[in-house]
Write an enzyme that holds these catalytic residues in place. Structure first.
Site, PDB file in Angstrom:
ATOM      1  N   GLU A  81       0.955  -1.111  -0.315  1.00  0.00           N
ATOM      2  CA  GLU A  81      -0.247  -0.225   0.277  1.00  0.00           C
ATOM      3  C   GLU A  81       1.149   1.396  -0.122  1.00  0.00           C
ATOM      4  OE1 GLU A  81      -2.514  -0.556   3.496  1.00  0.00           O
ATOM      5  OE2 GLU A  81      -1.223   0.645   4.531  1.00  0.00           O
ATOM      6  N   CYS A  82       0.030   2.467  -0.201  1.00  0.00           N
ATOM      7  CA  CYS A  82       1.030   3.814  -1.723  1.00  0.00           C
ATOM      8  C   CYS A  82       2.190   3.380  -1.661  1.00  0.00           C
ATOM      9  CB  CYS A  82       1.174   4.322   0.303  1.00  0.00           C
ATOM     10  SG  CYS A  82       1.746   6.520  -0.415  1.00  0.00           S
TER      11      CYS A  82
END
Length: 437
Positions: free
Chosen positions: A328-329
C-alpha cells in the site's frame, strides 16, 4: 478512573503538535501514567507521541473507524493510563459532511468521549480579536466544550496581557502562553514532520519541549481540566481488518514504516504472528511466512538502495509465486516496474505489478477513501467495503496492464480513477486501509 483531554486548534499549523509533545513530555517527568492518541489518519505524529510518553500511541478516526472500534481502542488505552491526551487533526471542527457523528473531525472525537478541549491559538498579528475567535469556537457546538486556551507565538508580555484580558470575560481560562521561538520547530518533509526515528537527537528535542511546557504552560491547571473518559460497552471483538495470514512478513525499516498500530494489534489478538524484515538491508520475506505486507513509507528516498537489493527483489518474487503479497502506497510503488525519484532518475523496482510511479512532478493526493474490493486480497474478501485514506505526492505515470483491485470513492461518494492492481498473488493500491465499514 482515567481522565482525558483533546488538544486542538483553529487551523493546521497553529502549533498543536509542539504543545502536545511539550505537555506529554512535561507530564511524563512527573511520573504520570500517560497514553497519547492522534485524531485522524496520521503515521508521523504518533511516533513522536510514543517517544514522549514511552508508551504506544493510537489513532482515533471517526470516519474510517466504526464507533465500536473507536470504543475498543479507547477502552484499551484507558486501561493502562491515568491520563490520555489526544492531539487533534487540522482545525477543531474540520472534517467531512456527515449525517451522523462520523465526520472525521477532532470535535467528533471530543464529543464521543466527553473530552474537554484545550484550544491552541496562534496569536501572530492579532490581540483582542483572539477573544472573538475563542467565543465562536466555544459556542459553535454545544456537545463540544472548549475548556482552556493556550496562546502560541506570543510577541511580548504586553501582547499576552492584551489577549488574556480580552478572553477573561468568556470564562475560558488561558492555561499557557508560548513566545515565538523558531528553535522549537521540528523539521518537516513532504508528508509532515521528519520521522521520529530519523532524529539522532530526539531525546534532546523532547527534553527541550518539556522545558518549554514547564516554563510556559500551567500544567496543574491543565490537569485539573481533564475529565473522566466516557466509554460505551458497545465494543468490537473483531479486528479492524482480518489478518492476511497466520505468519505475516512485514517490511519494516526507514522505507516501509507506515502501518497503523491498531492493525498489528488486531492481527495479533486474532492469533497471527508478525515477522519483520528489512528490504533496505537486502532481506527477503522469511520463507516460513504465508503472507507478505509492504506498508507505506518513503521508498522514493531510498529508491537506489531498493533497486540494488537483489536478494530482497528475488526473494519477494519467489515468495509471490505461491503466497500473497500486498503493498500500500510506498509498498505499491515498490511492487511496480519503476520508480522515478525527485531528481527524475528512474529506478527499477520489483516488477511484480506493471505500473510505474514518479515523484519528479509532485502532486498531492489526499483524502478519505472507501474501497470496494473486486477480488479477494490481503485487505479483505471480494465485495468488502474498506475505509482508509490516501496521502502521497507520487503519481502513476503508467497505470500498467494488471486487473484492478478496487472501485474507489471519496468521502463525498465521488468515484476516483485510482484502482490499484492485482496479478496472480500480488495486489497493491495507493490506498491505506484502516478498517472495515
Amino acid at each position: 478512573m482515567t481522565t482525558g483531554l483533546l488538544i486542538s486548534a483553529i487551523r493546521s499549523g497553529a502549533g498543536k503538535t509542539t504543545v502536545t509533545l511539550g505537555l506529554l513530555a512535561a507530564l511524563a517527568r512527573r511520573g504520570i501514567r500517560l497514553r497519547a492518541a492522534k485524531a485522524g489518519p496520521d503515521y508521523i505524529d504518533p511516533a513522536f507521541h510514543a517517544a514522549a510518553t514511552s508508551a504506544p500511541c493510537i489513532n482515533l478516526d471517526s470516519w474510517t473507524m466504526p464507533p465500536p472500534l473507536l470504543q475498543t481502542l479507547m477502552a484499551r488505552a484507558a486501561a493502562s493510563a491515568d491520563l490520555i491526551a489526544i492531539e487533534g487533526v487540522m482545525g477543531l471542527f474540520d472534517g467531512v459532511p456527515a449525517i451522523d457523528s462520523r465526520s472525521g473531525s477532532s470535535a467528533s472525537i471530543a464529543a464521543q468521549f466527553g473530552l474537554p478541549v484545550i484550544l491552541v491559538l496562534d496569536v501572530t498579528a492579532q490581540s483582542q480579536s483572539a477573544a472573538a475567535v475563542i467565543r465562536g469556537f466555544a459556542t459553535h457546538d454545544p456537545s463540544v466544550r472548549v475548556a482552556g486556551v493556550v496562546l502560541n507565538r506570543v510577541g511580548s508580555e504586553r501582547h499576552r496581557r492584551l489577549i488574556t484580558d480580552a478572553i477573561a470575560a468568556l470564562n475560558v481560562p488561558v492555561v499557557g502562553a508560548i513566545p515565538r521561538d523558531a528553535a522549537l520547530a521540528l523539521p518537516e518533509r513532504h508528508l509532515g514532520l521528519v520521522q521520529a526515528g530519523e532524529h539522532g537527537d530526539l531525546a534532546k528535542r523532547i527534553a527541550a519541549l518539556a522545558d518549554m511546557a514547564e516554563t510556559h504552560l500551567d500544567l496543574d491547571a491543565i490537569l485539573a481540566l481533564a475529565a473522566p473518559i466516557e466509554t460505551s460497552p458497545a465494543r468490537s471483538n473483531t479486528p479492524a481488518l482480518a489478518p492476511p495470514g497466520q505468519r505475516i512478513a512485514l517490511a519494516s525499516d526507514a522505507a516501509f514504516s507506515f502501518i497503523y498500530p491498531h492493525l498489528i494489534d488486531g492481527w495479533r489478538d486474532a492469533g497471527a504472528e508478525i515477522v519483520r524484515f528489512s528490504p533496505l538491508a537486502n532481506e527477503a520475506p522469511p520463507a516460513d511466512c504465508d503472507n507478505c505486507w509492504l506498508p507505506g513509507g518513503y521508498p522514493e528516498l531510498h529508491a537506489g538502495t531498493l533497486a540494488a537489493a537483489t536478494a530482497f527483489r528475488d526473494g519477494l518474487a519467489g515468495f509471490a509465486q505461491t503466497r500473497p503479497v500486498h503493498g500500500e502506497c510506498g509498498g505499491y510503488m515498490v511492487l511496480g516496474e519503476g520508480l522515478e525519484d525527485a531528481d527524475g532518475h528512474r529506478h527499477a523496482m520489483t516488477g511484480l505489478l506493471s505500473h510505474t510511479t514518479s515523484f519528479a512532478k509532485r502532486k498531492l493526493h489526499l483524502g478519505y477513501r472507501e474501497a470496494k474490493l473486486l477480488a479477494d486480497s490481503a485487505i479483505g474478501s471480494q465485495g468488502a467495503l474498506i475505509r482508509g485514506h490516501e496521502f502521497h505526492y507520487a503519481s502513476l505515470t503508467d497505470i500498467g496492464r494488471d486487473q484492478p483491485l478496487v472501485d474507489m470513492i471519496n468521502a463525498d461518494g465521488q468515484p476516483l480513477p485510482e484502482r490499484g492492481g492485482r496479478r496472480g498473488h500480488v495486489t497493491g493500491t495507493f490506498f491505506h486501509a484502516i478498517a472495515r465499514t
